[in-house]
Design an enzyme around this catalytic site. Structure first.
Site, PDB file in Angstrom:
ATOM      1  CG  HIS A   1       7.550  11.917 -11.708  1.00  0.00           C
ATOM      2  ND1 HIS A   1       6.491  11.255 -12.428  1.00  0.00           N
ATOM      3  CD2 HIS A   1       6.890  12.455 -10.565  1.00  0.00           C
ATOM      4  CE1 HIS A   1       5.458  11.211 -11.840  1.00  0.00           C
ATOM      5  NE2 HIS A   1       5.538  12.116 -10.853  1.00  0.00           N
TER       6      HIS A   1
ATOM      7  NE  ARG B   1       3.395  19.322 -10.954  1.00  0.00           N
ATOM      8  CZ  ARG B   1       2.244  18.556 -11.107  1.00  0.00           C
ATOM      9  NH1 ARG B   1       1.979  17.853 -12.257  1.00  0.00           N
ATOM     10  NH2 ARG B   1       1.520  18.345 -10.084  1.00  0.00           N
TER      11      ARG B   1
ATOM     12  CB  SER C   1       1.040  10.333 -13.914  1.00  0.00           C
ATOM     13  OG  SER C   1       2.219  10.391 -13.268  1.00  0.00           O
TER      14      SER C   1
END
Ligand code: COA
Length: 156
Positions: free
Chosen positions: A17, A90, A129
């Site tokens: 991020h 990604r 995350s």
């Protein structure tokens, strides 16, 4: 002045991020980090904690501010008058999901708002995350996956 938004759960903010934030902050005059208040996602950190951590990590970025929202992303975007919504890609799984989201949002956004994609730095393209949360909760080393300030809190 170009106002951009980068949104997400940031539970927690990762180096992936941060890479997108750093690059988007160079491209746009003002970048808002919009933390989503998502009751359906079981969070490790409260909204207040996430907001506090983001502000701490981003304190030296003069044109970056931290905010939160709930409900439809497009409502928040239209209300706030963002010109650009930044998303990171990604891999091809992200691409498939993001393309659909961008196309739906295109129907909902103000006419002038565009979704812009930045390719993830390959050093961080495997991070999410939930991977960080899982490795950390099972006692694994998450050094280098999250900023130092967040590492300290997660170790605690
Ligand atoms: N580096 C590292 N991790 C990344 C990343 C990057 N560049 N980009 C995404 N991720 C991770 C996120 O941390 C998240 O991890 P997790 O699922 O393990 O917690 C995962 O990849 C998915 O990211 P994202 O798609 O950004 O999910 P999110 O929950 O962080 O945020 C919103 C999603 C807020 C963008 C989206 O749910 C939304 O817009 N919601 C509002 C409701 C709405 O408008 N819906 C209609 C949309 S068309």
């Amino acid at each position: 002045m170009t106002k951009a938004l980068y949104s997400g759960s940031f539970d927690p903010l990762t180096m992936g991020h941060l890479d997108i934030i750093r690059r988007a902050a160079k491209l746009y005059d003002e970048l808002t980090i919009g933390i989503i208040v998502n009751p359906s996602k079981k969070a490790m950190f409260t909204l207040e904690e996430r907001e506090e951590m983001l502000k701490e990590v981003l304190k030296d970025y003069d044109n970056v501010k931290v905010d939160h929202f709930s409900g439809l992303l497009a409502d928040y975007v239209n209300r706030s008058g963002f010109d650009v919504v930044v998303r990171g890609l990604r891999n091809t799984t992200d691409f498939d999901y993001e393309m659909q989201m961008a196309q739906v949002n295109d129907r909902l956004f103000n006419d002038f708002t565009e979704t812009v994609f930045l390719m993830a730095d390959p050093r961080y393209s495997f991070i999410s995350s939930s991977v960080v949360r899982e490795v950390s909760s099972l006692g694994g080393n998450i050094e280098g996956l999250v900023p130092e300030e967040i590492l300290k809190r997660m170790v605690k």
